[in-house]
Design a protein around this motif. Structure first.
Motif: not given
Length: 949
Positions: A76-84
């Protein structure tokens, strides 16, 4: 045009050695293309190129390189494209790969193939051992890896700290599962496995880790779901090409920080109630004793007393902060301070009104808020910035001032404090990131510098690391080489350990040998930082034994001389150390790293990496971490000589590996190898200027060459403390040489040395316009004829200490594109080149054997100790004899050494004198082991004592 020095780095095959160790000259670069390379700053981009991405339902795969792939499953939710914290860049050149679907017996499979691996995923399924598998394209077809597989062959990484008096810790994260002792808890320790493994694969798990957009850390959607419903992993599939694995890691995780040059010199700190006078007295002691010092760090007693954390000077002890700081800076020093952030910000702080102006009005003290980026930035900008050194008028709020260059973020109040709102966020990561980025965020050129504990993957982007309050024991020291080098497996290369430390235990506090060995290790570790945890004060002050000895000059005379020599030799080695640090910041290969990075197919490279390591590209160091024998005062040790040819710096001879050498070592001895074809750059130590040597531009550069058939080395330079190298303000000096027979006269050889200077296009602040270069050649007679191009003057002088000579290039310009070719016509002396190997090490041991007897005034005459006397005087004899006679001096030395033990055995001694005889004999036996070449002893028979006079 602005040129990046990174384009002049050697290719990776030079960095690893592999099968061509003889060609592993890490300074050789082709300069012909440097003017065509343009520096591209290139901000990190966390969004991958769409061409690298394959999506199948709730699964997404990003092919980052030929051997690195990201695998995501999001229920659930979207894929992550933000930095970690661990991954900041996914926009890489798209590698060649193909993908298609295949119909199975019951399921449909997605297949992704690169040249190195094949991934098989069962479409529509969460990641499991059956639904996600990797096959090695070069293997036999069986699965190489499957989801959830245990990392049996992982070579480990690092942990947050050795706090709590740990001597050592298991770096296998699976074994750190203690729920009550958080020192041994993998989560609390941010235990990080390496991206290198003997299995050939490694997993970096970013599952459920916080996101770090520009607005600050946030919890990712679905982070609290079970792992089978939300996964985000990076698979490193590099086999045993560990160098390539690290290269790919920093491609996505960011380059390591390049510490300021002054932080790689000698640092002193102490938990003590210093005041203005005592600070000045301490620095004066360093100066008058000609003891190197580059940075002084104030422990927590610099600030207002009472609270554990504070940000305001204790004005009663320091009536004029700027007066003291300006005086310290005038001595050449940089400064730092210890802070504890967990207490938050009190209303009583000097700059609290400025802090309120950024975060809003407060009715009282403001609590620690690591999840609030406005809070952390306000602490940095309003509270800390006014205390920092700033010499850039355009950005110095409040004006130009002296102040701290380093913040010792000594956070130790728990890794979940005030972070519960963001799963897996920890205060160490928040503080390290904020402090590392604060200066650049404000537009300052000065590099940020912190001293802090490991925050987890991605922590390599901050320097320096503080390993905490480790127990100061032999067991603790023995662990540090292993611990320090293993951090290279996660790209972290700048651990700083407490040196001196000590305990007030009566059996340890007076163990001067432990103290000396700890300092010797510190001098050949990433950071040399003396520190007292507080064990130099307390109730022990009123006991007969007293407290732990803290001051560097508080050791017995013998130990002090060796300890100071270690600090001096580190200062001399700074051109090599800083160049290696720069190289590490570009390649990700840490300054200190395990042996298997270069020799991944050698079993011994894994077995011996506990005790020895690469120190930069060209040195192998094996710091002694075992106590000596009570019988003869020597340490039993072993040194693994890797494949290829190496120069033994301890004994002055070539060694061919692979070879495991048993050794018996004196306290003065630390086994160190250099690549036979290396040229080690050093700077002379000026005893009249012991303070701030690491912050000054290099004067003369001294190059150590071992008269191999060829060799090379490099020195990278910038101003050492700003980011101006990104503007093209840097120099890269490359020196190489080759030796060939003189075709006109077989009694000579011709050495051709070539010095080349590349530049980014602009001079850096403090860059000299010209400097001398001194090439020290070993085991060869001085050049008979010499010349240089470009009008550069050359002189030659004898170098008796190395049985060689020094070729001196005078006033070489530092301008870009400078090129000087020097030609040296050198007499061949086969006996000196052969019999001289090991001479310096053996002669040193003969001197130690003689000194052992002389300290007790043990009687001697020509018949009882004449051969030992002559052997011990051989070094002096070389100094006074013509170079053409050196080979005869050496042959006489080996002859005397052969007869010396028999004379000692025949001595009639008193019982209390016997241990000294045994020590002297042990030293002579070690010296004799260096006489490996038949026919090197004199044919004239035993030499009388006055042979060398």
């Amino acid at each position: 045009m602005i040129v990046s020095p990174a384009v002049l780095l050697p290719h990776s095959e030079f960095l690893v050695g592999r099968s061509m160790v003889k060609s592993c000259c890490l300074g050789v670069v082709a300069l012909v293309a440097f003017t065509q390379a343009v520096y591209l700053a290139g901000a990190d981009d966390p969004v991958a190129d769409p061409k690298a991405v394959v999506v199948e339902g709730k699964a997404r795969f990003t092919v980052l390189t030929d051997r690195l792939i990201r695998c995501e499953f999001v229920d659930s939710g979207g894929f992550v494209d933000e930095p970690t914290y661990a991954v900041v860049n996914r926009r890489l050149p798209v590698p060649d790969f193909k993908h298609h679907t295949e119909e199975g017996l019951f399921d449909k499979n997605l297949i992704i193939e690169t040249q190195s691996f094949k991934l098989q995923y069962t479409i529509g399924k969460p990641f499991t051992a059956h639904s996600l598998r990797i096959f090695d394209k070069k293997g036999l077809g069986s699965p190489w890896w499957h989801f959830g597989q245990q990392a049996q062959g992982n070579l480990f990484g690092t942990v947050r700290t050795l706090d709590g008096g740990l001597e050592k810790i298991d770096l296998n994260c699976s074994n750190l599962n203690n729920a009550t002792d958080l020192r041994l808890n993998a989560t609390e320790q941010h235990c990080s496995l390496g991206v290198v493994s003997k299995d050939g694969w490694a997993v970096l798990s970013d599952t459920a880790m916080p996101l770090w957009p520009a607005t600050g850390p946030t919890e990712r959607a679905g982070a609290r779901q079970p792992m089978d419903r939300s996964s985000d992993i990076y698979l490193f599939l590099h086999g045993r090409d560990y160098v390539a694995a690290i290269k790919d890691m920093i491609a996505i995780s960011g380059k390591p920080a390049l510490p300021p040059k002054y932080s790689l010199g000698v640092i002193f700190t102490r938990w003590f109630d210093f005041d203005d006078d005592l600070v000045r007295q301490t620095i004066h002691e360093f100066e008058t004793r000609s003891y190197p010092l580059d940075m002084f760090i104030f422990d927590m007693n610099w600030h207002t007393h009472g609270p554990w954390g504070g940000y305001s000077w204790a004005k009663s002890e320091f009536p004029s902060v700027q007066g003291l700081m300006r005086w310290m800076r005038s001595r050449g020093l940089r400064m730092g301070a210890n802070i504890h952030d967990a207490d938050g910000v009190r209303q009583s702080e000097d700059h609290f009104p400025d802090f309120e102006a950024l975060v809003g009005p407060s009715s009282g003290d403001v609590a620690f808020q690591p999840t609030n980026q406005s809070y952390t930035q306000a602490v940095d900008d309003a509270i800390l910035a006014p205390l920092e050194r700033c010499d850039e008028p355009a950005v110095c709020k409040g004006g130009v001032r002296e102040g701290f260059n380093l913040w010792w973020s000594d956070y130790q109040q728990g890794e979940r404090l005030a972070c519960d709102s963001v799963l897996n966020l920890n205060p160490t990561a928040v503080l390290n990131k904020a402090r590392t980025e604060s200066r650049s965020r404000r537009g300052e050129r000065e590099r940020s510098l912190i001293l802090s504990r490991w925050p987890g993957m991605g922590g390599h982007r901050s320097a320096l690391g503080f390993s905490g309050d480790q127990s100061h024991t032999w067991e603790g020291l023995r662990f540090l080489p292993y611990f320090t080098a293993r951090a290279a497996n996660v790209g972290f290369g700048f651990w700083s350990h407490d040196i001196y430390g000590g305990t007030i235990d009566k059996f340890v506090q007076q163990d001067w040998e432990l103290r000396t060995r700890w300092i010797q290790f510190g001098a050949l570790s990433p950071v040399m930082r003396f520190h007292d945890k507080g064990e130099g004060t307390g109730a022990c002050a009123d006991t007969a034994l007293g407290c732990s000895r803290i001051w560097p000059w508080d050791s017995p005379t013998k130990n002090y001389a060796l300890e100071r020599r270690a600090a001096v030799e580190r200062t001399e080695l700074l051109p090599y150390i800083y160049t290696s640090a720069w190289r590490a910041s570009e390649t990700g290969l840490a300054l200190v790293r395990p042996m298997y990075f270069a020799f991944s197919q050698e079993t011994s490279a894994y077995e011996e990496s506990n005790d020895q390591y690469f120190f930069g590209d060209d040195l192998v160091v094996s710091p002694v971490t075992t106590k000596s024998s009570e019988n003869d005062g020597l340490v039993s040790w072993k040194l693994w000589v890797p494949p290829g040819e190496w120069w033994d710096l301890l004994d002055g001879r070539f060694l061919e590996g692979p070879l495991l050498r048993p050794l018996r070592l004196d306290l003065s001895e630390v086994p160190t190898l250099a690549r036979a074809n290396a040229m080690l750059p050093k700077q002379p130590f000026d005893p009249s200027k012991p303070l701030g040597a690491a912050d000054r531009a290099y004067g003369d550069i001294r190059w150590e060459a071992f008269t191999y058939s060829s060799g090379s080395g490099q020195v990278f330079e910038d101003d050492g403390h700003t980011t101006d190298r990104s503007l093209g303000k840097w120099l890269l000096t490359t020196l190489s040489y080759s030796a060939v027979p003189d075709t006109a006269d077989p009694g000579f050889k011709v050495i051709t040395a070539r010095l080349q200077i590349a530049s980014g296009g602009l001079p850096f602040d403090g860059c000299p316009t010209a400097r001398d270069h001194l090439l020290r050649f070993h085991l060869t007679r001085p050049a008979a004829n010499f010349s240089a191009s470009a009008g550069i003057r050359v002189s030659v002088e004898e170098f008796p200490e190395g049985l060689g000579f020094i070729a001196h290039l005078h006033a070489v310009p530092t301008a870009a594109k400078t090129e000087v070719v020097m030609t040296l016509r050198v007499p061949e002396d086969a006996q000196l080149a052969t019999c001289g190997q090991g001479f310096m090490g053996a002669a040193r041991r003969a001197q130690l054997a003689k000194l052992t007897l002389d300290e007790a005034n043990i009687f001697y005459d020509e018949k009882s100790r004449g051969h030992l006397q002559s052997a011990a005087a051989a070094v002096a004899a070389v100094r006074y004899r013509d170079a053409a006679e050196w080979s005869e001096v050496v042959k006489d030395f080996w002859q005397n050494l052969a007869f010396a033990p028999d004379q000692l055995d025949a001595l009639q001694l008193q019982v209390p004198e016997e241990p000294r005889r045994q020590r002297a004999l042990a030293l002579l036996r070690e010296a004799q082991r260096l006489a490996l070449t038949p026919g090197c002893a004199s044919s004239r028979g035993p030499a009388p004592r006055d042979t060398f006079v």
